[in-house]
Design a protein around this motif. Structure first.
Motif, PDB file in Angstrom:
ATOM      1  N   THR A  22       0.811  -1.220   0.000  1.00  0.00           N
ATOM      2  CA  THR A  22       0.000   0.000   0.000  1.00  0.00           C
ATOM      3  C   THR A  22       0.847   1.275   0.000  1.00  0.00           C
ATOM      4  O   THR A  22       0.302   2.365   0.084  1.00  0.00           O
ATOM      5  N   MET A  72      -0.555   5.181  -0.308  1.00  0.00           N
ATOM      6  CA  MET A  72      -0.510   6.004   0.896  1.00  0.00           C
ATOM      7  C   MET A  72       0.422   7.202   0.709  1.00  0.00           C
ATOM      8  O   MET A  72       0.157   8.295   1.217  1.00  0.00           O
ATOM      9  N   ARG A  93      -0.713  10.992   1.091  1.00  0.00           N
ATOM     10  CA  ARG A  93      -0.021  11.858   2.050  1.00  0.00           C
ATOM     11  C   ARG A  93       0.525  13.121   1.379  1.00  0.00           C
ATOM     12  O   ARG A  93       0.410  14.222   1.923  1.00  0.00           O
TER      13      ARG A  93
END
Length: 250
Positions: free
Chosen positions: A72, A76, A80
């Motif tokens: 992931t 992510m 972010r």
């Protein structure tokens, strides 16, 4: 009863100010999330010698390859980076909402001072972020990303390590560049003055070198100076912004 109603009215106003700020931040973050290619073309640009900073100094050709080791991690990281960039773009509106909430309780001179503090704080944070992106981070990345103890040892830089370093250094440099604003406020309050800062200039230079070494953990003097000189200039600028002597009355 009227005082209690006024308190809840102010609390409700603060809640809506926070919600509007979050809404604008989310809108920017979603927009940047959808512009994935454009966003990461900017974020990943310093990893190759075609980056504008390297071309200006005539750096040798190089390219740092990034890899992903988590299932992931790429998603992510994308999320972010979009959130951080969205917050950076939305920050002027967030500061405006907070200022609009507190300004009715301020006097005219306090309102002007608050406007100056909020505006200059954002501009200095943005300046620190840009200097990190165009100068400090590229030199740090080039040195650490291409450094080898032996030709038999190949560097394998992860995407998460790259992004973490970029965001952390951008945030830290943004905070460091608030130095003139903080010194100006402390000077107006009478806690420091220009003579005091000049007297402890040598101590400040040592502290600046230590901070620069923490921000860019490299072993070459050039990168250390690249980080130290802007911070030293900020200190000298701060001396000009504060009064020469304390304004406190005896």
């Amino acid at each position: 009863m009227s005082k209690q109603a006024t308190f809840w009215e102010h609390l409700d106003e603060l809640r809506w100010a926070i919600l509007r700020s979050l809404g604008v931040t989310v809108v920017f973050a979603v927009a940047l999330f959808c512009l994935k290619d454009q966003l990461f073309n900017v974020v990943l640009a310093p990893r190759t010698s075609s980056f504008i900073t390297y071309r200006l100094i005539g750096a040798d050709s190089f390219s740092i390859h990034l890899m992903n080791i988590g299932l992931t991690e790429q998603f992510m990281t994308h999320l972010r980076v979009a959130i951080y960039a969205g917050l950076l773009f939305a920050l002027p509106y967030v500061l405006y909402e907070l200022f609009r909430f507190v300004s009715p309780g301020l006097y005219q001179n306090e309102r002007k001072a608050a406007t100056w503090i909020v505006g200059s704080s954002y501009l200095m944070f943005l300046l620190g972020t840009l200097i990190n992106y165009f100068i400090i981070f590229p030199f740090t990345l080039r040195f650490l990303g291409t450094y080898q103890v032996s030709e038999d040892v190949v560097n394998m830089l992860t995407l998460q390590s790259y992004i973490d370093t970029l965001i952390t250094m951008s945030f830290v440099l943004g905070l460091v560049f608030e130095l003139p604003v903080v010194c100006a406020i402390l000077g107006r309050m009478g806690f420091i003055n220009g003579n005091l800062m000049r007297r402890y200039r040598r101590h400040a230079i040592v502290a600046i070198l230590i901070i620069a070494a923490i921000i860019t953990p490299t072993t070459d003097m050039f990168t250390l100076l690249v980080v130290s000189v802007p911070i030293w200039l900020l200190y000298e600028m701060s001396i000009l912004l504060v009064p020469s002597q304390s304004n406190r009355s005896s």
